[in-house]
Scaffold this active site. Structure first.
Site, PDB file in Angstrom:
ATOM      1  N   TYR A 123       0.814  -1.219   0.000  1.00 17.55           N
ATOM      2  CA  TYR A 123       0.000   0.000   0.000  1.00 17.55           C
ATOM      3  C   TYR A 123       0.850   1.273   0.000  1.00 17.55           C
ATOM      4  O   TYR A 123       0.387   2.315  -0.424  1.00 17.55           O
ATOM      5  CB  TYR A 123      -0.946   0.000   1.198  1.00 17.55           C
ATOM      6  CG  TYR A 123      -2.064  -0.999   1.041  1.00 17.55           C
ATOM      7  CD1 TYR A 123      -3.230  -0.647   0.369  1.00 17.55           C
ATOM      8  CD2 TYR A 123      -1.954  -2.299   1.520  1.00 17.55           C
ATOM      9  CE1 TYR A 123      -4.262  -1.558   0.191  1.00 17.55           C
ATOM     10  CE2 TYR A 123      -2.983  -3.220   1.359  1.00 17.55           C
ATOM     11  CZ  TYR A 123      -4.131  -2.842   0.691  1.00 17.55           C
ATOM     12  OH  TYR A 123      -5.150  -3.742   0.511  1.00 17.55           O
TER      13      TYR A 123
ATOM     14  N   LYS B  32       7.094   9.315  14.025  1.00 18.30           N
ATOM     15  CA  LYS B  32       6.049   8.631  13.244  1.00 18.30           C
ATOM     16  C   LYS B  32       5.110   7.834  14.154  1.00 18.30           C
ATOM     17  O   LYS B  32       3.875   7.882  14.008  1.00 18.30           O
ATOM     18  CB  LYS B  32       6.717   7.715  12.214  1.00 18.30           C
ATOM     19  CG  LYS B  32       5.810   6.709  11.566  1.00 18.30           C
ATOM     20  CD  LYS B  32       4.767   7.343  10.659  1.00 18.30           C
ATOM     21  CE  LYS B  32       3.656   6.342  10.375  1.00 18.30           C
ATOM     22  NZ  LYS B  32       2.891   6.610   9.213  1.00 18.30           N
TER      23      LYS B  32
ATOM     24  N   HIS C 117     -16.426  24.944  20.394  1.00 21.02           N
ATOM     25  CA  HIS C 117     -15.432  25.602  21.252  1.00 21.02           C
ATOM     26  C   HIS C 117     -14.145  25.738  20.431  1.00 21.02           C
ATOM     27  O   HIS C 117     -13.727  24.760  19.786  1.00 21.02           O
ATOM     28  CB  HIS C 117     -15.213  24.723  22.495  1.00 21.02           C
ATOM     29  CG  HIS C 117     -14.270  25.305  23.501  1.00 21.02           C
ATOM     30  ND1 HIS C 117     -12.943  25.537  23.237  1.00 21.02           N
ATOM     31  CD2 HIS C 117     -14.470  25.690  24.779  1.00 21.02           C
ATOM     32  CE1 HIS C 117     -12.364  26.041  24.296  1.00 21.02           C
ATOM     33  NE2 HIS C 117     -13.272  26.148  25.259  1.00 21.02           N
TER      34      HIS C 117
ATOM     35  N   GLY D 284      -9.348   0.230  12.692  1.00 23.49           N
ATOM     36  CA  GLY D 284      -8.694  -0.812  11.908  1.00 23.49           C
ATOM     37  C   GLY D 284      -7.516  -0.273  11.131  1.00 23.49           C
ATOM     38  O   GLY D 284      -7.023   0.817  11.394  1.00 23.49           O
TER      39      GLY D 284
ATOM     40  N   CYS E  17      -2.007   0.696  10.531  1.00 16.47           N
ATOM     41  CA  CYS E  17      -1.149   1.739  11.111  1.00 16.47           C
ATOM     42  C   CYS E  17      -1.589   2.107  12.517  1.00 16.47           C
ATOM     43  O   CYS E  17      -0.908   1.834  13.487  1.00 16.47           O
ATOM     44  CB  CYS E  17      -1.184   2.964  10.222  1.00 16.47           C
ATOM     45  SG  CYS E  17      -0.816   2.545   8.529  1.00 16.47           S
TER      46      CYS E  17
ATOM     47  N   TYR F 172     -11.684  -1.667   6.544  1.00 17.07           N
ATOM     48  CA  TYR F 172     -11.436  -1.007   7.827  1.00 17.07           C
ATOM     49  C   TYR F 172     -11.896   0.446   7.830  1.00 17.07           C
ATOM     50  O   TYR F 172     -12.039   1.045   8.891  1.00 17.07           O
ATOM     51  CB  TYR F 172      -9.977  -1.166   8.270  1.00 17.07           C
ATOM     52  CG  TYR F 172      -8.992  -0.162   7.713  1.00 17.07           C
ATOM     53  CD1 TYR F 172      -8.774   1.064   8.330  1.00 17.07           C
ATOM     54  CD2 TYR F 172      -8.253  -0.453   6.574  1.00 17.07           C
ATOM     55  CE1 TYR F 172      -7.863   1.982   7.816  1.00 17.07           C
ATOM     56  CE2 TYR F 172      -7.341   0.441   6.058  1.00 17.07           C
ATOM     57  CZ  TYR F 172      -7.157   1.662   6.691  1.00 17.07           C
ATOM     58  OH  TYR F 172      -6.260   2.553   6.171  1.00 17.07           O
ATOM     59  N   LYS F 173     -12.156   0.996   6.629  1.00 17.49           N
ATOM     60  CA  LYS F 173     -12.774   2.321   6.564  1.00 17.49           C
ATOM     61  C   LYS F 173     -13.394   2.525   5.182  1.00 17.49           C
ATOM     62  O   LYS F 173     -13.331   1.639   4.330  1.00 17.49           O
ATOM     63  CB  LYS F 173     -11.794   3.431   6.928  1.00 17.49           C
ATOM     64  CG  LYS F 173     -10.675   3.618   5.947  1.00 17.49           C
ATOM     65  CD  LYS F 173      -9.881   4.832   6.360  1.00 17.49           C
ATOM     66  CE  LYS F 173      -8.890   5.192   5.286  1.00 17.49           C
ATOM     67  NZ  LYS F 173      -8.120   6.368   5.642  1.00 17.49           N
TER      68      LYS F 173
ATOM     69  N   ARG G  96      -7.541  -5.096   6.394  1.00 15.71           N
ATOM     70  CA  ARG G  96      -6.617  -5.414   7.484  1.00 15.71           C
ATOM     71  C   ARG G  96      -7.098  -4.828   8.815  1.00 15.71           C
ATOM     72  O   ARG G  96      -7.440  -3.670   8.888  1.00 15.71           O
ATOM     73  CB  ARG G  96      -5.207  -4.892   7.157  1.00 15.71           C
ATOM     74  CG  ARG G  96      -4.550  -5.710   6.046  1.00 15.71           C
ATOM     75  CD  ARG G  96      -3.204  -5.155   5.682  1.00 15.71           C
ATOM     76  NE  ARG G  96      -3.291  -3.777   5.202  1.00 15.71           N
ATOM     77  CZ  ARG G  96      -2.233  -3.001   4.983  1.00 15.71           C
ATOM     78  NH1 ARG G  96      -1.033  -3.476   5.221  1.00 15.71           N
ATOM     79  NH2 ARG G  96      -2.389  -1.770   4.544  1.00 15.71           N
TER      80      ARG G  96
HETATM   81  N1  SAJ Z   1     -11.569   6.321  12.803  1.00 11.96           N
HETATM   82  C1  SAJ Z   1     -12.557   6.551  13.739  1.00 11.96           C
HETATM   83  N2  SAJ Z   1     -12.867   7.837  14.074  1.00 11.96           N
HETATM   84  C2  SAJ Z   1     -12.232   8.909  13.500  1.00 11.96           C
HETATM   85  C3  SAJ Z   1     -11.216   8.666  12.552  1.00 11.96           C
HETATM   86  C4  SAJ Z   1     -10.907   7.363  12.214  1.00 11.96           C
HETATM   87  O1  SAJ Z   1     -13.175   5.616  14.288  1.00 11.96           O
HETATM   88  O2  SAJ Z   1     -12.580  10.037  13.838  1.00 11.96           O
HETATM   89  C5  SAJ Z   1     -11.192   4.934  12.427  1.00 11.96           C
HETATM   90  C6  SAJ Z   1     -11.345   4.619  10.937  1.00 11.96           C
HETATM   91  O3  SAJ Z   1     -12.657   4.264  10.615  1.00 11.96           O
HETATM   92  C7  SAJ Z   1     -10.344   3.500  10.759  1.00 11.96           C
HETATM   93  C8  SAJ Z   1      -9.221   3.878  11.727  1.00 11.96           C
HETATM   94  O4  SAJ Z   1      -9.808   4.762  12.663  1.00 11.96           O
HETATM   95  O5  SAJ Z   1     -10.869   2.252  11.159  1.00 11.96           O
HETATM   96  C9  SAJ Z   1      -8.013   4.525  11.100  1.00 11.96           C
HETATM   97  O6  SAJ Z   1      -8.410   5.365  10.036  1.00 11.96           O
HETATM   98  P1  SAJ Z   1      -7.687   6.731   9.605  1.00 11.96           P
HETATM   99  O7  SAJ Z   1      -8.417   7.182   8.423  1.00 11.96           O
HETATM  100  O8  SAJ Z   1      -7.634   7.671  10.732  1.00 11.96           O
HETATM  101  O9  SAJ Z   1      -6.187   6.333   9.317  1.00 11.96           O
HETATM  102  P2  SAJ Z   1      -5.445   5.232   8.365  1.00 11.96           P
HETATM  103  O10 SAJ Z   1      -5.056   4.067   9.233  1.00 11.96           O
HETATM  104  O11 SAJ Z   1      -6.213   4.917   7.145  1.00 11.96           O
HETATM  105  O12 SAJ Z   1      -4.145   5.999   7.929  1.00 11.96           O
HETATM  106  C10 SAJ Z   1      -3.322   6.527   8.918  1.00 11.96           C
HETATM  107  C11 SAJ Z   1      -3.200   7.983   8.563  1.00 11.96           C
HETATM  108  N3  SAJ Z   1      -3.174   8.718   9.807  1.00 11.96           N
HETATM  109  C12 SAJ Z   1      -4.006   9.710  10.179  1.00 11.96           C
HETATM  110  O13 SAJ Z   1      -3.748  10.254  11.149  1.00 11.96           O
HETATM  111  C13 SAJ Z   1      -5.196  10.130   9.424  1.00 11.96           C
HETATM  112  C14 SAJ Z   1      -1.973   8.308   7.750  1.00 11.96           C
HETATM  113  O14 SAJ Z   1      -1.638   9.673   7.859  1.00 11.96           O
HETATM  114  C15 SAJ Z   1      -0.754   7.499   8.128  1.00 11.96           C
HETATM  115  O15 SAJ Z   1       0.277   7.690   7.219  1.00 11.96           O
HETATM  116  C16 SAJ Z   1      -1.124   6.049   8.073  1.00 11.96           C
HETATM  117  O16 SAJ Z   1      -2.131   5.835   9.059  1.00 11.96           O
HETATM  118  C17 SAJ Z   1       0.119   5.238   8.317  1.00 11.96           C
HETATM  119  O17 SAJ Z   1       0.593   4.581   7.394  1.00 11.96           O
HETATM  120  O18 SAJ Z   1       0.679   5.256   9.394  1.00 11.96           O
END
Ligand code: SAJ
Length: 406
Positions: free
Chosen positions: A10, A202, A240, A253, A256, A315-316, A323
């Protein structure tokens, strides 16, 4: 200058394609024959906005995909870094193997860039000893850098070009050289620091996110007990100027955010208290959703689990990555607690992952009474009128026709 990207997953694949599309001499290596065959047959290996166009550009510019190790000036390692279930420490096995293979073919003066997210201290603990064992001296024969990515699935190409980056190195000149590679496509600011600081930064970024999601999830549980609407409370609280609460959901999920905080728990067990609590809260959410499904079934006097349909396996939203998916975690518990008759559908997953999986929204909806929305794919938002008449449990709060919320 030739660059070899090792690990075309990815992160590695978009990075390789981006570098090649900017005219750099790129080899992409992977141990998976099927993946290399697919790429050589011009098939992209996962769904991602604008990835195919980038792929075409990279192919036009002569990118090579290979399972053979091909020598280069710079090697960018982008392989998985899971954690060990018992100790919670990093499993650096894939990184170690990749570095060993590079050391077998590399020339004096080569740079090995670790892009995979690693626990702070991984380069010192696992990479430097192998370099030494193979008879090389770091800083003379071989240079090491850590340049973690920050891109988000679903918007990877935009973020590859626009996000700021960090590069950890032992020597500023090597840092500048690596920076010039990333500068070929990255418009964001690139900070050069030492390797351990880059490693920690990171992991801290993703841990910050996990803790903030856990806060939202804990509020969802509290508000449920208090008979309050958590989404309304978060919306008002966020007015706020110094409050910005994230959104509760069925769990966290992906490879990361649900993984990296464990590195700190594993390495600093007496200190990583909030971090551990956050991980536990987020991991408890699929079970919380399951309890809510049981309540909803009771309220509606539905005893047949096969009348329940789970919408979303990824996962989203709007990606095809399953994963560490909260849905899969929940289905695992359902196997234990309930008869295995629950139905599942995801528009982005074309192959069968679980039993009773549908590949058409209409047919899925025909056979169920309760729809549990686990993932906010655009498809369901755009087709919400098709849910009229169903009992809807919207764990993501993305539908206008909400009936039950988390
Ligand atoms: N989620 C929530 N509530 C939120 C935001 C996310 O429940 O308000 C959940 C999502 O549905 C998902 C999980 O958290 O299951 C993670 O989703 P995400 O969209 O926040 O992040 P990832 O895992 O797809 O990608 C992250 C990214 N980090 C963020 O802070 C947005 C990306 O910047 C990183 O580079 C990546 O992980 C990585 O490779 O580490």
């Amino acid at each position: 200058m030739k660059i070899n990207i090792i690990g075309l997953g990815y992160i590695g694949l978009p990075t390789a394609l981006m570098l090649a599309s900017k005219g750099l001499d790129i080899v992409g290596t992977d141990i998976d024959n099927a993946k290399i065959d697919a790429l050589n047959n011009r098939q992209i290996t996962f769904e991602e906005k604008s990835l195919y166009d980038l792929f075409q550009n990279a192919v036009d510019n002569g990118i090579i995909f290979s399972t053979e190790k091909i020598s280069a000036d710079i090697y960018i390692i982008s392989v998985p870094t899971p954690y060990m279930k018992e100790t919670k420490k990093i499993d650096a096995g894939y990184v170690v193997t990749a570095v060993e293979q590079v050391l077998d073919i590399c020339e004096r003066g080569s740079i090995i860039v670790i892009e995979s997210t690693v626990s702070p201290g991984t380069v010192d603990q696992f990479v430097r000893p192998i370099v030494k064992e193979k008879g090389f001296t770091t800083g003379q024969d071989i240079h090491i850098a850590h340049a973690p990515e920050r891109i988000i699935p679903g918007n990877m190409i935009y973020e590859l070009e626009n996000n700021a980056r960090t590069i950890g190195v032992d020597d500023i000149n090597i840092g500048e050289k690596v920076k010039s590679v990333y500068k070929s496509f990255c418009k964001g600011e690139i900070t050069i620091t030492n390797i351990k600081t880059a490693e920690m930064t990171k992991v801290v970024e993703n841990t910050y996110r996990d803790i903030n999601i856990a806060f939202a999830n804990e509020l969802a549980k509290i508000c449920h007990q208090a008979d309050l609407n958590v989404h309304e409370i978060i919306k008002i609280a966020n007015m706020h100027p110094r409050v910005n609460i994230l959104s509760p959901g069925p769990g966290v999920g992906g490879h990361c955010i649900s993984v990296d905080p464990w590195f700190l728990v594993g390495d600093y067990p007496g200190l990583a208290n909030i971090i551990l609590a956050a991980r536990k809260i987020n991991d408890s959410m699929p079970e919380f959703v399951l309890e809510r499904i049981v309540d909803i079934m009771e309220w509606h006097d539905i005893t047949d689990i096969s009348k329940v349909g789970i919408y979303g396996l990824t996962y989203k939203e709007d990606i095809d990555d399953i994963r560490e998916s909260p849905t899969l975690q929940m289905l695992e518990s359902m196997k234990k607690h309930l008869a295995n008759g629950v139905k599942v559908y995801d528009p982005h997953i074309k192959y069968d992952v679980v039993p009773n999986q549908y590949h058409s929204l209409e047919r899925f909806l025909q056979d169920i009474e309760i729809v549990v929305v686990m993932v906010g794919h655009k498809e369901i938002v755009q087709n919400q009128e098709k849910l009229i008449g169903k009992i809807v449990f919207d764990t993501k709060n993305i539908l206008d026709i909400n009936k039950y919320l988390l």
